[in-house]
Design a protein around this motif. Sequence first.
Motif, PDB file in Angstrom:
ATOM      1  N   TYR A 298       0.872  -1.167   0.000  1.00 39.42           N
ATOM      2  CA  TYR A 298       0.000   0.000   0.000  1.00 39.42           C
ATOM      3  C   TYR A 298       0.916   1.227   0.000  1.00 39.42           C
ATOM      4  O   TYR A 298       1.775   1.367   0.874  1.00 39.42           O
ATOM      5  CB  TYR A 298      -0.915  -0.010   1.221  1.00 39.42           C
ATOM      6  N   GLY A 428      -5.256  -7.013   5.887  1.00 41.49           N
ATOM      7  CA  GLY A 428      -5.753  -5.726   5.402  1.00 41.49           C
ATOM      8  C   GLY A 428      -6.311  -4.873   6.517  1.00 41.49           C
ATOM      9  O   GLY A 428      -6.091  -3.650   6.559  1.00 41.49           O
ATOM     10  N   ARG A 429      -7.039  -5.496   7.435  1.00 40.27           N
ATOM     11  CA  ARG A 429      -7.568  -4.753   8.581  1.00 40.27           C
ATOM     12  C   ARG A 429      -6.445  -4.219   9.469  1.00 40.27           C
ATOM     13  O   ARG A 429      -6.534  -3.113  10.021  1.00 40.27           O
ATOM     14  CB  ARG A 429      -8.492  -5.659   9.403  1.00 40.27           C
ATOM     15  N   GLN A 432      -5.088  -1.133   7.889  1.00 42.82           N
ATOM     16  CA  GLN A 432      -6.005  -0.016   8.147  1.00 42.82           C
ATOM     17  C   GLN A 432      -5.741   0.608   9.504  1.00 42.82           C
ATOM     18  O   GLN A 432      -5.675   1.841   9.633  1.00 42.82           O
ATOM     19  CB  GLN A 432      -7.459  -0.496   8.065  1.00 42.82           C
ATOM     20  N   VAL A 452      -6.574   1.690   1.091  1.00 47.63           N
ATOM     21  CA  VAL A 452      -7.164   0.591   1.859  1.00 47.63           C
ATOM     22  C   VAL A 452      -8.069   1.076   2.985  1.00 47.63           C
ATOM     23  O   VAL A 452      -8.934   0.335   3.459  1.00 47.63           O
ATOM     24  CB  VAL A 452      -6.041  -0.310   2.431  1.00 47.63           C
ATOM     25  N   ASP A 457     -14.321  -5.816   4.152  1.00 43.29           N
ATOM     26  CA  ASP A 457     -13.631  -7.104   4.002  1.00 43.29           C
ATOM     27  C   ASP A 457     -13.601  -7.554   2.545  1.00 43.29           C
ATOM     28  O   ASP A 457     -12.577  -8.035   2.042  1.00 43.29           O
ATOM     29  CB  ASP A 457     -14.316  -8.175   4.851  1.00 43.29           C
ATOM     30  N   ILE A 460     -11.086  -5.508   0.566  1.00 40.56           N
ATOM     31  CA  ILE A 460      -9.705  -5.892   0.898  1.00 40.56           C
ATOM     32  C   ILE A 460      -9.311  -7.129   0.108  1.00 40.56           C
ATOM     33  O   ILE A 460      -8.235  -7.185  -0.496  1.00 40.56           O
ATOM     34  CB  ILE A 460      -9.576  -6.161   2.416  1.00 40.56           C
ATOM     35  N   ASP A 463      -9.095  -6.435  -3.778  1.00 43.36           N
ATOM     36  CA  ASP A 463      -7.862  -5.708  -4.107  1.00 43.36           C
ATOM     37  C   ASP A 463      -6.647  -6.620  -3.999  1.00 43.36           C
ATOM     38  O   ASP A 463      -5.743  -6.562  -4.839  1.00 43.36           O
ATOM     39  CB  ASP A 463      -7.719  -4.514  -3.150  1.00 43.36           C
ATOM     40  N   PHE A 464      -6.634  -7.472  -2.977  1.00 44.86           N
ATOM     41  CA  PHE A 464      -5.519  -8.406  -2.813  1.00 44.86           C
ATOM     42  C   PHE A 464      -5.440  -9.350  -4.000  1.00 44.86           C
ATOM     43  O   PHE A 464      -4.356  -9.598  -4.540  1.00 44.86           O
ATOM     44  CB  PHE A 464      -5.685  -9.192  -1.510  1.00 44.86           C
ATOM     45  N   CYS A 468      -1.879  -8.564  -5.428  1.00 45.71           N
ATOM     46  CA  CYS A 468      -0.869  -9.278  -4.637  1.00 45.71           C
ATOM     47  C   CYS A 468       0.182  -9.896  -5.547  1.00 45.71           C
ATOM     48  O   CYS A 468      -0.019 -10.073  -6.752  1.00 45.71           O
ATOM     49  CB  CYS A 468      -1.524 -10.357  -3.787  1.00 45.71           C
TER      50      CYS A 468
END
Length: 541
Positions: A298, A428-429, A432, A452, A457, A460, A463-464, A468
């Motif tokens: 990110y 991801g959380r 954040q 992000v 959820d 996330i 996007d991953f 990734c």
Amino acid sequence: MAEFDYIVVGAGSAGCVLADQLSKDGASSVLVLEAGGSDNSFWIKTPIGYGRTFFNPRINWMYHTEADPETGGRKSYWPRGKVVGGSSSINALIYCRGMPGDFEDWRSAGAKGWGWDEVRFHYEAIESRIGEDGTIKGHGPLFISNVRREIHPSNRHYFAMAQEMGMPVTDDCNGPSPEGVTHYRITTRNGKRWSAADAFLKPALKRPNVTLVKDAMVERIVVEAHRATGVSVLLKSGRQIFKARKEVIVSAGSVNSPKLLQLSGIGPGALLRQMGIAVVHTNDNVGGNLQDHLGINYYYKATEPTLNSMLSPWWGKVLQGARYVLTRRGPLSLSVNQCGGFVRSNEALERPDQQLYLNPVTYTTAPSNKRPIINPDPFPGFILSFQPTRPSSRGRIDIASPEPMAAPRIVPNYLSTQKDLDDVVAGGRLIQRMARTNAIRRFAKEAMAPDVEGFDDEAILEDFRERCGSVFHPVATCRMGRDEATAVTDSELKVFGIDGLRVVDASAFPNITSGNTNAPTIMLAHRAASLILKDRSRRFA
């Protein structure tokens, strides 16, 4: 026909260790065969030269996976070392032993004698730790540097973030308290990359009983009456057979080791017959059980100068290049990854589930994977990044052709378990929460898309899937275990069903370790050498 006691296929992270350890007492002759060429290159020796070697076909196999349905149908790029030193000559230099629990998991998976108490001895045997003040602890050949004094001052924001979140901070992820945010130790000495070749192979080559042959493509293992007796090799001068009096040891890496076994008739019987290869021994696990780490970055524009400010302008490159040549210091003496660590996304977890990479640099990724160099962006920036530490998905690597030079078919099977999807959302959380700390808000001018912070959820995960990438840690394609129902080798790295043959490299991991895989690969080879020497004393006394 040339004969040697031991033939080691691959002068990579594991093969270099074997060459050193098996030849040290002078009792055995060792031949090391390397498909690539010399590691005598400025960009290999310069730590930040990682960006130059990333897409260099002269020293890099430059593999690609098959299109993966769970990561947007994308093909992943996998750099692998095709040079003396193997991937230790082109990797990002981070030295991480792994969490102690990783090796307890190895033992539980059937790798007897590979628990933390057993492997810790071998880590200590290979390491010499260079402190901030230049003092050295340990007597091993592998130098590991504490470069805290050289890392960019903007890294202080990451440690302020950790303190604000109540996240542990550790001095060293290889020390007695490995969990927490830290500055990474790297395999350098006097500002230069210190690869497995530097640490182990080059001292070994001073002995008369060690021979290295470069540009040597091993096409198959010669097996007679279910015993490995040698290898057939393609050299510039033509094909040659080398004879092994004691053992053939395959250390070609997690991609090329299962490929070589399959080309030699050891592997999934149906596949081998389809390829027109005579089946020597059937074992569907050869090439199976593949694991790898996936990570995501990110990007943020920064409120103060970062490495971009030093390395993006042409004059900055010249200035830092001159500084490095004259002093072996500065950003060119460091890894592309400076800070990070192992943390829990949830305090209730029993062990760290995420590895962080926290770097004061941003760069634009080339979509074609053909850029000759990775260049920093022309503005100050930084990265927050995570990778789930212990993915449970398993893929495969299989030959796609009976031709030795043909690339294998790599099917990573990423994100194919619910656990792995849950770990991505948890990571991801965590990012954040990190981005919302006062420490990062002071450091971040603005988030670069995608941001992000506004993701739920589902976003996330989406996007991953789209962005990734592999962190280049493939393992377990010739995994060790209790029996050939689940594994390729036993706990002494001996290939089931074939005498005189072992696999010693990251492909033998029963499962992936929590972090970077170079350190445990070198450790594994050191312990394997002790097992081989013990076996030699019993069988050839």
